[in-house]
Write a protein that holds these residues in place. Structure first.
Motif, mmCIF file in Angstrom:
data_model
loop_
_atom_site.group_PDB
_atom_site.id
_atom_site.type_symbol
_atom_site.label_atom_id
_atom_site.label_comp_id
_atom_site.label_asym_id
_atom_site.label_seq_id
_atom_site.Cartn_x
_atom_site.Cartn_y
_atom_site.Cartn_z
ATOM 1 N N MET A 129 0.849 -1.197 0.000
ATOM 2 C CA MET A 129 0.000 0.000 0.000
ATOM 3 C C MET A 129 0.882 1.244 0.000
ATOM 4 O O MET A 129 1.767 1.387 0.839
ATOM 5 N N GLY A 130 0.660 2.129 -0.952
ATOM 6 C CA GLY A 130 1.411 3.366 -1.012
ATOM 7 C C GLY A 130 0.971 4.327 0.082
ATOM 8 O O GLY A 130 -0.108 4.184 0.673
ATOM 9 N N PHE A 131 1.811 5.344 0.334
ATOM 10 C CA PHE A 131 1.490 6.297 1.389
ATOM 11 C C PHE A 131 0.193 7.049 1.101
ATOM 12 O O PHE A 131 -0.561 7.374 2.029
ATOM 13 N N SER A 132 -0.078 7.324 -0.164
ATOM 14 C CA SER A 132 -1.313 8.035 -0.513
ATOM 15 C C SER A 132 -2.540 7.263 -0.037
ATOM 16 O O SER A 132 -3.488 7.851 0.507
ATOM 17 N N GLN A 133 -2.533 5.949 -0.231
ATOM 18 C CA GLN A 133 -3.668 5.127 0.191
ATOM 19 C C GLN A 133 -3.735 5.034 1.711
ATOM 20 O O GLN A 133 -4.825 4.960 2.295
ATOM 21 N N GLU A 134 -2.590 5.060 2.368
ATOM 22 C CA GLU A 134 -2.571 5.062 3.836
ATOM 23 C C GLU A 134 -3.260 6.324 4.366
ATOM 24 O O GLU A 134 -4.002 6.270 5.358
ATOM 25 N N ILE A 135 -2.999 7.448 3.697
ATOM 26 C CA ILE A 135 -3.637 8.701 4.120
ATOM 27 C C ILE A 135 -5.145 8.614 3.942
ATOM 28 O O ILE A 135 -5.918 8.973 4.844
ATOM 29 N N ILE A 136 -5.578 8.133 2.779
ATOM 30 C CA ILE A 136 -7.004 8.011 2.507
ATOM 31 C C ILE A 136 -7.682 7.125 3.548
ATOM 32 O O ILE A 136 -8.789 7.422 4.030
ATOM 33 N N THR A 137 -7.034 6.037 3.894
ATOM 34 C CA THR A 137 -7.590 5.124 4.893
ATOM 35 C C THR A 137 -7.701 5.804 6.257
ATOM 36 O O THR A 137 -8.710 5.644 6.962
ATOM 37 N N GLU A 138 -6.673 6.570 6.613
ATOM 38 C CA GLU A 138 -6.660 7.245 7.913
ATOM 39 C C GLU A 138 -7.735 8.309 8.030
ATOM 40 O O GLU A 138 -8.323 8.498 9.100
ATOM 41 N N ILE A 139 -8.000 9.024 6.934
ATOM 42 C CA ILE A 139 -8.986 10.123 6.985
ATOM 43 C C ILE A 139 -10.205 9.788 6.129
ATOM 44 O O ILE A 139 -10.771 10.656 5.469
ATOM 45 N N ASP A 140 -10.607 8.532 6.187
ATOM 46 C CA ASP A 140 -11.715 8.057 5.354
ATOM 47 C C ASP A 140 -13.005 8.835 5.586
ATOM 48 O O ASP A 140 -13.789 9.025 4.666
ATOM 49 N N ASN A 141 -13.234 9.298 6.824
ATOM 50 C CA ASN A 141 -14.468 10.042 7.094
ATOM 51 C C ASN A 141 -14.539 11.325 6.276
ATOM 52 O O ASN A 141 -15.610 11.689 5.759
ATOM 53 N N ILE A 142 -13.388 12.000 6.116
ATOM 54 C CA ILE A 142 -13.364 13.234 5.313
ATOM 55 C C ILE A 142 -13.474 12.888 3.832
ATOM 56 O O ILE A 142 -14.160 13.574 3.063
ATOM 57 N N TRP A 143 -12.794 11.822 3.421
ATOM 58 C CA TRP A 143 -12.858 11.365 2.037
ATOM 59 C C TRP A 143 -14.296 11.048 1.627
ATOM 60 O O TRP A 143 -14.766 11.456 0.566
ATOM 61 N N GLN A 144 -15.021 10.350 2.491
ATOM 62 C CA GLN A 144 -16.408 9.998 2.202
ATOM 63 C C GLN A 144 -17.306 11.231 2.194
ATOM 64 O O GLN A 144 -18.238 11.331 1.383
ATOM 65 N N ALA A 145 -17.024 12.178 3.077
ATOM 66 C CA ALA A 145 -17.799 13.422 3.087
ATOM 67 C C ALA A 145 -17.627 14.176 1.781
ATOM 68 O O ALA A 145 -18.566 14.819 1.279
ATOM 69 N N ASN A 146 -16.425 14.100 1.213
ATOM 70 C CA ASN A 146 -16.149 14.744 -0.074
ATOM 71 C C ASN A 146 -16.925 14.061 -1.204
ATOM 72 O O ASN A 146 -17.573 14.720 -2.020
ATOM 73 N N LEU A 147 -16.878 12.738 -1.227
ATOM 74 C CA LEU A 147 -17.531 11.993 -2.307
ATOM 75 C C LEU A 147 -19.049 12.049 -2.227
ATOM 76 O O LEU A 147 -19.730 11.973 -3.263
ATOM 77 N N ASN A 148 -19.563 12.176 -1.025
ATOM 78 C CA ASN A 148 -21.007 12.043 -0.826
ATOM 79 C C ASN A 148 -21.708 13.347 -0.501
ATOM 80 O O ASN A 148 -22.855 13.334 -0.038
ATOM 81 N N HIS A 149 -21.040 14.457 -0.745
ATOM 82 C CA HIS A 149 -21.695 15.745 -0.481
ATOM 83 C C HIS A 149 -22.952 15.871 -1.347
ATOM 84 O O HIS A 149 -22.986 15.392 -2.489
#
Length: 221
Positions: free
Chosen positions: A1-21
């Motif tokens: 797993m690359g570092f970018s995916q590690e970040i996404i996993t760590e802040i998944d709540n914000i990522w989902q808020a972005n996708l599901n606005h």
């Protein structure tokens, strides 16, 4: 797993808020009020003027010609393809290019672009990528998720979805992700925390940008 995916996993709540606005979901449903999209289109054009500078700074901070060339390609794509779509929309709304380019940025647009450019100018290429990735990666993910939605057939929103679900846009995004992952393989835990915070802040601004457009944000005074 690359570092970018590690970040996404760590802040998944914000990522989902972005996708599901709601703004994003209503584009996919084809139900977003056109006046909200018009507001967004104008503010996004103002945003892209400064966002394009991020790729110019990426080329400036490059240490090899291959990386410099790729940043230049993304800069060119942003200026001539992505912003061209906004100009097409502006024409449909009877807004001339001069008016579009000189539109006043909203409080959120101004804060977001100032943050991006500050990070890019003060930091190195890793910081620059951490700041700009949430936008391109988020739009690519949203574009793909909406590619077969009712909005993809909408007379107005279909072109927007087609732009961000295209293989060309995906290829540019994937290069940025891979570049970021390559640059961060030898980072210390302190450096990774620093980059995660930059990524997180930019992603928060992405959510705020949708909300700004959905509420048609205005200056209070």
């Amino acid at each position: 797993m690359g570092f970018s995916q590690e970040i996404i996993t760590e802040i998944d709540n914000i990522w989902q808020a972005n996708l599901n606005h709601p703004f994003v979901q209503e584009i996919g449903a084809g139900t977003l009020p056109i006046k909200k999209f018009k507001y967004y289109m104008i503010q996004d054009y103002v945003y892209l003027i400064d966002y394009a500078k991020m790729f110019a700074l990426g080329a400036l901070k490059s240490t090899d010609l291959t990386t410099m060339t790729q940043f230049s390609k993304i800069l060119q794509s942003t200026l001539t393809e992505e912003m061209a779509l906004h100009r097409q929309y502006a024409a449909q709304f009877n807004i001339d290019e001069g008016t579009l380019a000189s539109a006043e940025p909203s409080p959120t647009t101004l804060a977001y672009t100032n943050y991006l450019l500050s990070v890019a100018q003060i930091g190195g290429q890793a910081e620059l990528l951490a700041a700009l990735l949430p936008c391109m990666w988020g739009y690519e993910t949203i574009g793909k998720s909406l590619a077969h939605s009712p909005g993809a057939k909408h007379a107005l929103y279909g072109e927007w979805i087609a732009m961000y679900s295209s293989s060309e846009f995906s290829a540019l995004t994937e290069w940025l992700i891979q570049k970021f992952d390559t640059l961060t393989t030898q980072q210390t835990s302190v450096q990774r925390t620093h980059l995660t915070n930059i990524f997180k802040n930019s992603l928060r601004y992405e959510v705020l940008f949708w909300e700004m457009a959905y509420q048609e944000e205005k200056w209070l005074v």
